[in-house]
Design a protein around this motif. Structure first.
Motif, mmCIF file in Angstrom:
data_model
loop_
_atom_site.group_PDB
_atom_site.id
_atom_site.type_symbol
_atom_site.label_atom_id
_atom_site.label_comp_id
_atom_site.label_asym_id
_atom_site.label_seq_id
_atom_site.Cartn_x
_atom_site.Cartn_y
_atom_site.Cartn_z
ATOM 1 N N THR A 67 -16.675 32.728 97.278
ATOM 2 C CA THR A 67 -16.873 31.280 97.403
ATOM 3 C C THR A 67 -15.546 30.535 97.407
ATOM 4 O O THR A 67 -15.516 29.309 97.487
ATOM 5 N N HIS A 211 -25.364 31.755 102.156
ATOM 6 C CA HIS A 211 -24.797 30.483 101.698
ATOM 7 C C HIS A 211 -23.498 30.720 100.931
ATOM 8 O O HIS A 211 -22.561 29.934 101.036
ATOM 9 N N ILE A 215 -20.038 29.042 102.184
ATOM 10 C CA ILE A 215 -19.215 28.149 101.365
ATOM 11 C C ILE A 215 -17.763 28.622 101.372
ATOM 12 O O ILE A 215 -16.832 27.828 101.484
ATOM 13 N N GLU A 219 -16.460 25.189 103.459
ATOM 14 C CA GLU A 219 -17.336 24.513 102.500
ATOM 15 C C GLU A 219 -17.888 23.206 103.048
ATOM 16 O O GLU A 219 -19.061 22.886 102.865
ATOM 17 N N ALA A 222 -20.607 23.848 105.319
ATOM 18 C CA ALA A 222 -21.787 24.285 104.577
ATOM 19 C C ALA A 222 -22.549 23.074 104.050
ATOM 20 O O ALA A 222 -23.768 22.986 104.181
ATOM 21 N N ALA A 229 -23.959 23.182 97.970
ATOM 22 C CA ALA A 229 -22.828 24.051 97.620
ATOM 23 C C ALA A 229 -22.611 24.097 96.103
ATOM 24 O O ALA A 229 -22.332 25.163 95.548
ATOM 25 N N LYS A 233 -22.660 27.497 93.841
ATOM 26 C CA LYS A 233 -21.487 27.925 93.076
ATOM 27 C C LYS A 233 -21.825 28.114 91.600
ATOM 28 O O LYS A 233 -21.358 29.070 90.973
#
Lengths: 349, 518
Positions: A67, A211, A215, A219, A222, A229, A233
Motif C-alpha cells: 500500500t 484494492h 492503492i 492512490e 483508487a 482507501a 489501509k
C-alpha cells in the motif's frame, strides 16, 4: 541476430525473476559444504522454526509495503503479545473493581491476544489515515509505545512459568512452539503455510487484494474509482498487527517464557524478507510467494552463518550487503523490463 | 420560482449558479450549465477558465462552495465519485488515473469487480468482458499486459473502456481525452462517441482542439476566468466566434513602445532544432528553432503542456536527453548542467515560486544571494559583507519592500517573494534571463512592478525570454512572441502582429501535425 538477443534477454529475465530462489538454492548448497551439520533434518527444522517467525511478520509487512507504507511496530507488537499471553497464563487477568482474577483457557488467551494485536495494528492505520501521519513516523511511535508496555506489564521481568496449571485449566500453551503430534513439523511452520496461502489468495483473488494493489499503484486514482482507501489501509495495518501477535505467541511458546525483549529489531528482518521477495518499497508491487522465499533466505543466512561460526558482527555486515544487492538487482530488472516494453511497443507499430 | 431551475426536457443535469472558491481564488463564479441529453456538450475556455473545475463538481470529485445541481426535478449532491456514478455519471480524467502496476483487465474492472459468491474474483469474466469492450473500441490487446508498459494512447483507451463497462452509464465526461491520441485513435473515439450519443448517452467534452470541436460537438459552452460567457449550437457558430468569446475584449496593459530596429540588433542566442523526446513516444519539444537579440523581450505563449517550460529546462541543462544546438554569442555551447549554465550567463526564474524558486527555511538575504554565492567566496568562507552589500543593492534596484533582510522569506507578500526570486537570478549577472510565468499568483500592483523590472533590464541590454499564459500580459510585455502548440512552434509574431486573436489561433494549431511525427 535480433532473435538471438531477444532469447538471451528472455533467459536473463527468467533468471532475474527467480533470482531470490536461485540465491536460496546457492546458499543451501554453500552451507551444506561449509557447515557439515547444516543439511540434517534437525538443523533444517530449526531453520524452519526461525523462518516461520520472520515469514509471518513479513507477510503482514508485504501487505503494508504494497500500500506504500511501512510498519516498524511489528517486533514490538510481537513482544507485547507474548507478554500479554504469558501474563494471562501465569498471573491471570485481575479485575480490580471486583477483586477477582480470571484465568482464561489457552484458546481464549490466544484469541484475546491476537485480537489485541490486530487492534494495535488498526491503531497504526487510524493514525496514518485519519491524522495524516507518515507511516514511518506513526509506526516508529507505536514501536516505542508497545515495547514500553511490554516492559511495564511485568516490570521488565520474564514470565517463565507459562506451562499453565492443571487446576486452572490453562495448560497446553507449548503447542504453538513444538512439533505437530506424530510429525517432526513445527507448529509455527504450519501456521506460516496457512497464513501465507490465505494472504496469497486474498491478494490475488479477491476485490480486497485488488484494492490493496491499486492503492499502492496510484492512490488518487483508487480514491477516484470509489475505493475507500483509508478503510483498506486500516485493515492492512490491522492484518500486520494480527500477524505480529501470532508471531509473539509462537515465539513465546517456542521458548516457553515471555520476555519483554522478544521481537526486538525483528521488523528489520521482516522488511528485508519482503524486499528480497520482490516487494517494491514504492508500493504497488509484491507477492506473498516471493516474501516467503525472502524469509527463507534471511533465515538460512542467519542460521547458516551461525553454524559456520561466523560471529554476529560479521553476520550483520553480510545481511546488509545481501539486502542492498537485492534491491540493486531489482532496479536492473525494472530497467530491463521498461526497455523490453519499449521494444515491444516499437515492434508493434 | 423553484420550478424554473429544474431541468428542461432535453436536459439531463442542470447546474445552477455553481461557485467554487479555493483559498485565494474563485475558480468558478455562479456558473449555470445545462447538460443536454444525448448530445456532445463541449466546454471550452483558456487555461484556468474553470472547465475542469465545473466537471469535477458534476463528477463528484469536488463539491461546490455554493449552487445546486438537478437531475430531472430532483436536487442532487455528490459527496464522492461513487455517488455520481450511482447517478450514471462517469468521468475520464485529464491526467490518467490508472494503476500502472496492474494489468489491463484489473484496471478496467477496478472497484467494479465481478465475484463468485461475493468473495473470489471471477477473472474469467473480467478477461472476457475486457476483451469485448476493447474490441468494441477497436483496440484489441493482451488484457494481461501491465498498464504501465502501454503507450499513452492505449492507456487513454483503457481509461475510456473503464467507464464503458458500466451498463447504466448515462453521462460520460471527457476531459481532454484526445490530447495523447493519434489521429487514427481520435477517429475511432469520435465514432464511439457518436454511437454512445445515438443510444441516448450524454457526453461532456473538453478539448483544446477547436477544429475537433466543430467536428464532434453539438453544443458549445464557453467559460472565461471562472465565469459563463456564452453557449450556442455548433451548427450556428464558427471558430473565430469561439476565439473572440474565449479571449474577451477587456482589460489591456499599456503596450510597450520601443523603437528598436531588431534586424540590426546583435543576436545573443540562437537555438536550432531543439528536440525533447517524450517518454513513450513523440516529442515534448518538437524541432523548435528561434533566436534572441540583445535587449529583446521574447514572449513564449502556448497552452498547458505546449512545451514552454520544457524549452527553458533544455536551455538550463535540466534535460540532458534533449537534442539540437544552442549557440551563445556565435559559439556552440554544450549544455551540461545548471551550474555550468549559470556560469554561461543564463538565469531561470522558475514557474513554481514556492517549490522551485525559494528555500522557505532561509531568510530573505540568503534566498537572494543563493545562486550568486560563488561570487562572494573568500577562501573557504562566504564574504558576508560583500554578500550583504550586493543583496542591499538588489533590494533597492528592484524595489523589494523589506523591513529587514534577515526576516523569513515567507513574511513577504507573494509579489515581493517573486521579486526576491527575480533578484536572485539577476545577482548572477546573467546575459539571458528566462522567466517562466513571472506574474503568476501575484496581485495587479506587483504585476506592474514586475513588468517594470523586465523593461528596465531589457533597456539596459539584458535579453529576456518570458513565458506567460496570460494573453494581455504577453501582448503588453513582449517585443516578439513565439507561439508553441503541442511542442511545435506554430507562429512567430512581432510588433503589430502581436494580437490576442492571432496568438490564440496559433496556440491550437500544433495538434494536427503530430501524427506525421508518430
Amino acid at each position: 541476430m535480433e532473435k538471438k538477443s531477444s532469447s538471451n534477454n528472455k533467459l536473463i529475465m527468467t533468471l532475474l525473476n527467480g533470482r531470490t530462489f536461485i540465491v536460496l538454492v546457492i546458499l543451501m548448497i554453500y552451507f551444506s559444504f561449509a557447515a557439515n551439520n547444516f543439511m540434517t533434518v534437525s538443523s533444517l527444522l530449526s531453520v524452519a522454526k526461525h523462518v516461520a517467525l520472520y515469514g509471518i511478520l513479513a507477510i503482514g509487512m508485504t501487505y503494508v509495503i504494497i500500500t506504500g507504507g511501512i510498519d516498524l511496530s511489528v517486533g514490538s507488537v510481537a513482544g507485547l503479545a507474548g507478554m500479554l499471553a504469558g501474563g494471562f497464563i501465569q498471573e491471570g487477568f485481575t479485575i480490580k473493581a471486583a477483586g477477582v482474577t480470571v484465568y482464561f483457557s489457552v484458546p481464549m488467551v490466544v484469541f484475546i491476544t491476537i485480537l489485541l494485536g490486530a487492534l494495535m495494528g488498526a491503531l497504526n492505520g487510524i493514525i496514518i489515515t485519519k491524522f495524516n501521519v507518515a507511516p514511518f513516523i506513526a509506526t516508529l511511535g507505536t514501536m516505542y509505545i508497545w515495547r514500553g508496555f511490554a516492559n511495564i506489564r511485568s516490570n521488565g521481568a520474564t514470565y517463565s512459568s507459562i506451562a499453565g496449571y492443571e487446576g486452572l485449566g490453562n495448560t497446553g500453551f507449548e503447542f504453538f512452539g513444538t512439533s505437530i503430534a506424530g510429525t517432526p513439523i513445527p507448529c509455527g511452520v504450519v501456521i506460516l503455510v496457512v497464513i501465507a496461502v490465505c494472504a496469497g489468495v486474498v491478494l490475488k483473488k479477491t476485490p480486497f487484494g485488488w484494492h490493496v494493489l491499486a492503492i499502492g499503484g496510484n492512490e488518487r486514482a483508487a480514491v477516484l474509482s470509489g475505493i475507500k482507501a483509508d478503510k483498506v489501509k486500516i485493515w492492512v495495518y490491522a492484518f500486520s498487527g494480527f500477524c505480529s501477535a501470532v508471531v509473539g505467541i509462537i515465539a513465546t511458546s517456542q521458548l516457553m517464557s515471555g520476555s519483554p525483549k522478544t521481537g526486538e529489531s525483528w521488523e528489520m528482518n521482516a522488511i528485508a524478507a519482503s524486499v528480497l521477495g520482490g516487494t517494491s518499497m514504492a508500493g504497488g508491487i509484491g507477492n506473498i510467494g516471493g516474501t516467503i522465499v525472502g524469509a527463507f533466505v534471511i533465515g538460512v543466512i542467519n542460521d547458516g552463518m551461525t553454524m559456520c561460526g561466523v560471529t554476529e558482527f560479521y553476520q550483520k555486515v553480510i545481511r546488509g550487503i545481501v539486502i542492498i544487492l537485492a534491491v540493486i538487482i531489482d532496479q536492473v530488472q525494472r530497467n530491463l523490463q521498461a526497455k523490453r516494453a519499449l521494444q515491444a511497443r516499437n515492434e508493434n507499430k | 420560482m423553484a420550478e424554473a431551475v429544474k431541468c428542461r426536457d432535453d436536459v439531463f443535469l442542470h447546474a445552477e449558479k455553481i461557485t467554487k472558491i479555493y483559498p485565494g481564488t474563485k475558480a468558478l463564479d455562479e456558473v449555470s450549465f445545462d447538460l443536454l441529453k444525448g448530445k456532445v456538450n463541449v466546454l471550452i475556455g483558456e487555461n484556468g477558465a474553470g472547465k475542469s473545475t465545473l466537471m469535477k463538481m458534476i463528477a463528484g470529485i469536488e463539491q461546490p462552495s455554493s449552487g445546486e445541481m438537478y437531475i430531472g426535478d430532483r436536487e442532487v449532491h455528490f459527496k464522492d465519485t461513487t455517488e455520481a456514478r450511482n447517478n450514471g455519471i462517469g468521468i475520464i480524467h485529464q491526467d490518467l488515473s490508472l494503476f500502472p502496476n496492474m494489468n489491463v483487465y484489473q484496471n478496467i474492472y477496478m472497484n467494479k469487480e465481478k465475484t463468485g459468491g461475493k468473495v473470489i474474483l471471477n477473472d474469467k469474466q473480467h478477461i472476457e468482458g475486457a476483451k469485448n469492450i476493447l474490441e468494441r473500441l477497436e483496440h484489441p490487446m493482451d488484457v494481461n499486459t501491465r498498464v504501465g508498459a502501454l503507450r499513452v494512447g492505449q492507456q487513454q483507451m483503457i481509461e475510456i473502456a473503464r467507464n464503458l463497462v458500466d451498463d447504466d452509464l448515462k453521462v460520460l465526461i471527457m476531459d481532454e481525452p484526445t490530447s495523447s491520441l493519434s489521429e487514427q485513435e481520435v477517429k475511432i473515439l469520435f465514432k464511439i462517441m457518436r454511437e454512445l450519443t445515438s443510444k441516448g448517452l450524454s457526453i461532456v467534452y473538453i478539448s483544446h482542439r477547436l477544429e475537433e470541436i466543430m467536428e464532434i460537438g453539438d453544443h458549445v459552452t464557453i467559460l472565461r476566468d471562472g465565469k459563463y460567457v456564452a453557449d450556442a449550437d455548433v451548427k450556428d457558430i464558427s471558430v473565430p466566434w469561439i476565439v473572440e468569446r474565449m479571449t474577451g475584449g477587456e482589460k489591456n496593459y499599456p503596450r510597450r513602445n520601443r523603437t528598436v530596429d531588431w534586424d540590426k540588433a546583435e543576436t545573443v542566442m540562437e537555438v536550432r532544432d531543439l528536440c525533447l523526446p517524450k517518454p513513450g513516444g513523440g516529442y515534448l519539444v518538437n524541432h523548435v528553432s528561434f533566436e534572441l537579440k540583445k535587449g529583446e523581450v521574447l514572449g513564449i505563449y502556448g497552452l498547458l503542456g505546449a512545451g514552454r517550460s520544457e524549452i527553458f529546462e533544455c536551455i538550463m541543462g535540466l534535460r540532458p536527453e534533449h537534442t539540437g544546438e544552442i549557440i551563445l554569442n556565435g559559439q556552440n555551447i554544450e549544455v551540461k548542467n545548471i551550474s555550468k549554465q549559470i556560469d554561461n550567463g543564463f538565469a531561470l526564474i522558475p514557474e513554481d515560486r514556492q517549490a522551485m524558486g525559494l528555500v522557505q527555511t532561509l531568510d530573505i538575504e540568503k534566498n537572494t544571494s543563493l545562486s550568486a554565492l560563488k561570487k562572494y567566496v573568500k577562501g573557504i568562507f562566504v564574504d558576508s559583507k560583500k554578500e550583504g552589500e550586493m543583496v542591499d543593492r538588489e533590494i533597492k534596484d528592484i524595489h523589494i519592500k523589506v523591513a529587514d533582510k534577515k526576516l523569513p522569506i515567507l513574511s513577504l507578500s507573494g509579489g515581493n517573494q517573486q521579486k526576491v526570486v527575480i533578484g536572485k537570478g539577476i545577482l548572477t549577472e546573467p546575459k539571458i534571463l528566462l522567466m517562466d510565468e513571472p506574474s503568476r499568483g501575484i496581485d495587479i500592483g506587483a504585476k506592474t512592478e514586475v513588468f517594470e523590472i523586465i523593461n528596465k533590464y531589457a533597456e539596459e541590454g539584458l535579453s529576456i525570454i518570458v513565458i506567460s499564459s496570460e494573453l494581455e500580459e504577453i501582448v503588453a510585455i513582449a517585443d516578439r512572441v513565439m507561439v508553441l502548440s503541442n511542442g511545435i512552434k506554430t507562429g512567430e509574431f512581432k510588433g503589430e502582429e502581436v494580437q490576442k486573436d492571432t496568438l490564440v489561433l496559433a496556440s491550437y494549431q500544433g495538434h494536427h501535425n503530430e501524427d506525421k511525427e508518430n
